[in-house]
Each structure stands twice: as C-alpha cells, then as structure tokens.
Motif scaffolding. Structure first.
Motif, PDB file in Angstrom:
ATOM      1  N   GLY A 159       0.767  -1.237   0.000  1.00 19.59           N
ATOM      2  CA  GLY A 159       0.000   0.000   0.000  1.00 19.59           C
ATOM      3  C   GLY A 159       0.797   1.284   0.000  1.00 19.59           C
ATOM      4  O   GLY A 159       0.228   2.375   0.188  1.00 19.59           O
ATOM      5  N   SER A 219      -9.129  -6.473  -1.926  1.00 23.43           N
ATOM      6  CA  SER A 219      -8.504  -5.495  -1.042  1.00 23.43           C
ATOM      7  C   SER A 219      -8.460  -5.973   0.400  1.00 23.43           C
ATOM      8  O   SER A 219      -7.705  -5.448   1.211  1.00 23.43           O
ATOM      9  N   ARG A 249       2.232  -2.491   6.609  1.00 21.92           N
ATOM     10  CA  ARG A 249       1.236  -2.223   5.581  1.00 21.92           C
ATOM     11  C   ARG A 249       0.564  -0.888   5.880  1.00 21.92           C
ATOM     12  O   ARG A 249       0.126  -0.625   6.995  1.00 21.92           O
ATOM     13  N   LYS A 250       0.500  -0.051   4.868  1.00 20.12           N
ATOM     14  CA  LYS A 250      -0.116   1.258   5.025  1.00 20.12           C
ATOM     15  C   LYS A 250      -1.588   1.109   5.352  1.00 20.12           C
ATOM     16  O   LYS A 250      -2.319   0.347   4.711  1.00 20.12           O
ATOM     17  N   THR A 284      -5.225   1.906   5.115  1.00 22.04           N
ATOM     18  CA  THR A 284      -6.051   2.543   4.104  1.00 22.04           C
ATOM     19  C   THR A 284      -7.135   3.365   4.752  1.00 22.04           C
ATOM     20  O   THR A 284      -7.637   3.039   5.829  1.00 22.04           O
TER      21      THR A 284
END
Length: 338
Positions: free
Chosen positions: A26, A205, A334-335, A337
């Motif tokens: 991400g 996603s 992990r970014k 969201t």
C-alpha cells in the motif's frame, strides 16, 4: 509494544522501477518527493504483517547420459528451429559479468527464461550507460526497446519452450511437462509481478488486510532471530503440512477455486509459466499458466539460463540445480487505508 520481536517491522519506500512489494503493502507504485513527508507521517499508523521469504541453494547436476540429453534437445526442437538467443549466445559480456547471485534469499519472486533474459540485458545496459536511466519513467520507456532483441523468440509463439533446458519439480513431483508451452517460469511469493501485474489471480482489497488480523492474533508468540531459517511464529496454524495441489492448465480467471489463493504468510510459493502471448497479456489483466502451490521447488538446469530474483538478474551455467525452500518470515508494515 513489540519488544518480544527480534526484527522491527519494516516499511517500504517505492524507489524502484516496478515497486511490486510497495504496491502490495500500500505504499504506492512510484516515488513522489512531494508526498515524502506525508508518507513518513503514515508510518506510525501502519499495521505490521507477516511476509514469507525464500532461500535458494545450488548444487551440481549430474548428467547421467549426455548423449541422451543431446538427442532430447534435438527431438524437442524442430529441425529448422534454432535455440533461443539466451541459450545460443552464452559468451555475451552481459552474461559473463553476472555469473553469481548477489543474494541467496528473496521475498517477491524469482523467474527463469525469456523474461529474465530481457531483465538481464536491461540491467547490463543500465550499468553501462547509467546517465540514460535517470528515473523510473524513463526506465519503463527503455525497457520495451531492450526486449526488441528477442523479437524472434516472442514471434515464434509456442514453437519452442523451456522443457529442453530445464526440469521442474514441485514438492518432489516432476511437473516439467506443465511448462511445455512456456518461455518463462515464475516463482511468485507476492500477488504482484512485473510492475503491478497479477499473473496468478486477482486479489481482493481485504486479503492483505487479513494478514494484519493474523498478526494481531500471533504477535504475542515468540519469534526467533530473523537470520535463522526457523524464523517462524510458534503458532499451531503455521505447522500445517502443505501438500502439492492439483495442476491447473488454465490462463484465464476460470477455475480459480480449484487452486489456492495467494497468501504472503502461508509458507507456500506459487509456480506459474508464461508463453510469449501471456507475457504481454498479463499487463492487461490476463493470467499466466498456473502450475502449482508448494513449499519446495527444485529446478534442474540442463542448459545455461538467465535468472531474475527481486530486481537482481544473473546468469547460471548449465548442469546446475536450483533449490528453493522456505526461509522463515519477516515483519513488514502495511499502510493503513482510509
């Protein structure tokens, strides 16, 4: 919070050309200096996830009957068809200068064959003429021009394949026949390949997000040193015996339920093949030829072969065995969201 872990979770900054791992986690598909501060501010809110890594080892291949091997090569190729360029021209400088792998472990993918040959030529050209390769955008414009050297190999669709040059074993089973139309063999650990394509299957996603939930469930477990080959969470779900799955001979999104979905922390690697048409079509959403999901891969190279591993290409001599096995896990960020 994570004092029990020996390695800190690592974030990704997309400084490369393909940035496949950055896309998966991400952090974006390209570097933007205007967003650097914003990205740094997002790191404290990023979620740790578990990522598999894989190790390659080499051994000499004993050719029991060289005459028989030579006859097999002649039978596999038509009398009017020559070997592909990367097999014929073994004395090229781009091959002589890259005879060894810089690393023995990878996290993204490793590929053998035509695609790796193009990457190796591109890499050698970039080293020799670095002033022409000043940005990822320019690199992507130059890359197709490099592949023009292999226009003959691309044009002879299914007229040749990799079976005369290598033998492929997945979890001990000989699956060489499954690459009879393939120009490239890819071992894929993450959902992305070749600047963002999805050659295995589309990933929702929520799939990567589920890895965050898994980490939350196992973060209290004790991890060994990240340099250890046993760097695996002590969790019963990670001790499952992974068996060889049914071979699927499809290049589309059909029959996706007959073979497992990708999971970057399941200690399995996806093995797939690409012919010349698929090498182009994966960039518009098509799939490659899915061969297996397994925990160990053995590739016996009968002839010299270019290899591409996590952005680092090299050239292997003939009569060598490449063994790929799980080498533990590491923590990545992990970014989150919005």
């Amino acid at each position: 919070m994570y004092t029990s872990l020996n390695n800190p979770p690592v974030s990704i900054c997309p400084l490369g050309t393909g940035n496949d791992l950055s896309r998966v986690l991400g952090w974006g598909r390209y570097y933007n200096k205007k967003r650097l501060v914003t990205m740094l501010q997002q790191i404290p809110n990023a979620q740790p996830i578990v990522l598999d890594r894989w190790q390659i080892t080499f051994e000499q291949l004993a050719i029991t009957n060289p005459i028989e091997e030579s006859q097999n090569l002649r039978r596999c190729l038509s009398y009017f068809l020559d070997h592909p360029k990367f097999v014929r021209e073994t004395d090229r400088s781009s091959y002589q200068n890259y005879r060894a792998s810089l690393n023995v472990r990878f996290t993204n993918y490793i590929s053998f064959g035509l695609d790796a040959a193009v990457v190796l030529d591109f890499h050698d050209r970039r080293i020799r003429h670095s002033s022409k390769f000043t940005s990822p955008f320019k690199n992507k414009l130059i890359y197709p021009n490099t592949s023009r050297k292999y226009v003959r190999e691309f044009a002879l669709w299914r007229a040749w394949n990799l079976t005369p040059y290598m033998r492929l074993f997945c979890d001990g089973e000989n699956v060489t026949n499954s690459i009879r139309h393939c120009y490239t063999v890819v071992l894929l650990n993450i959902p992305r390949y070749g600047s963002g394509t999805h050659p295995w299957s589309r990933i929702s996603s929520t799939t990567i997000r589920n890895q965050t939930d898994r980490f939350d469930q196992i973060r209290s477990s004790t991890f060994q040193s990240p340099d250890s080959s046993d760097y695996i969470p002590k969790d019963s779900r990670f001790t499952t015996s992974y068996t060889f799955n049914t071979i699927i001979s499809t290049t589309s999104s059909t029959n996706t339920e007959q073979i497992g979905k990708q999971d970057i922390s399941e200690r399995k690697i996806e093995v797939l093949g690409l012919d010349s048409m698929q090498m182009a079509l994966i960039h518009i959403g098509f799939r490659g030829h899915r061969i297996a999901q397994c925990s160990e891969v053995r590739i016996e190279l009968i002839r010299s072969m270019p290899v591409h591993m996590d952005g680092e290409p090299f050239y292997l001599p003939q009569s060598i065995v490449v063994n790929i096995a799980h080498a533990g896990q590491v923590l990545m960020l992990r970014k989150e969201t919005s």
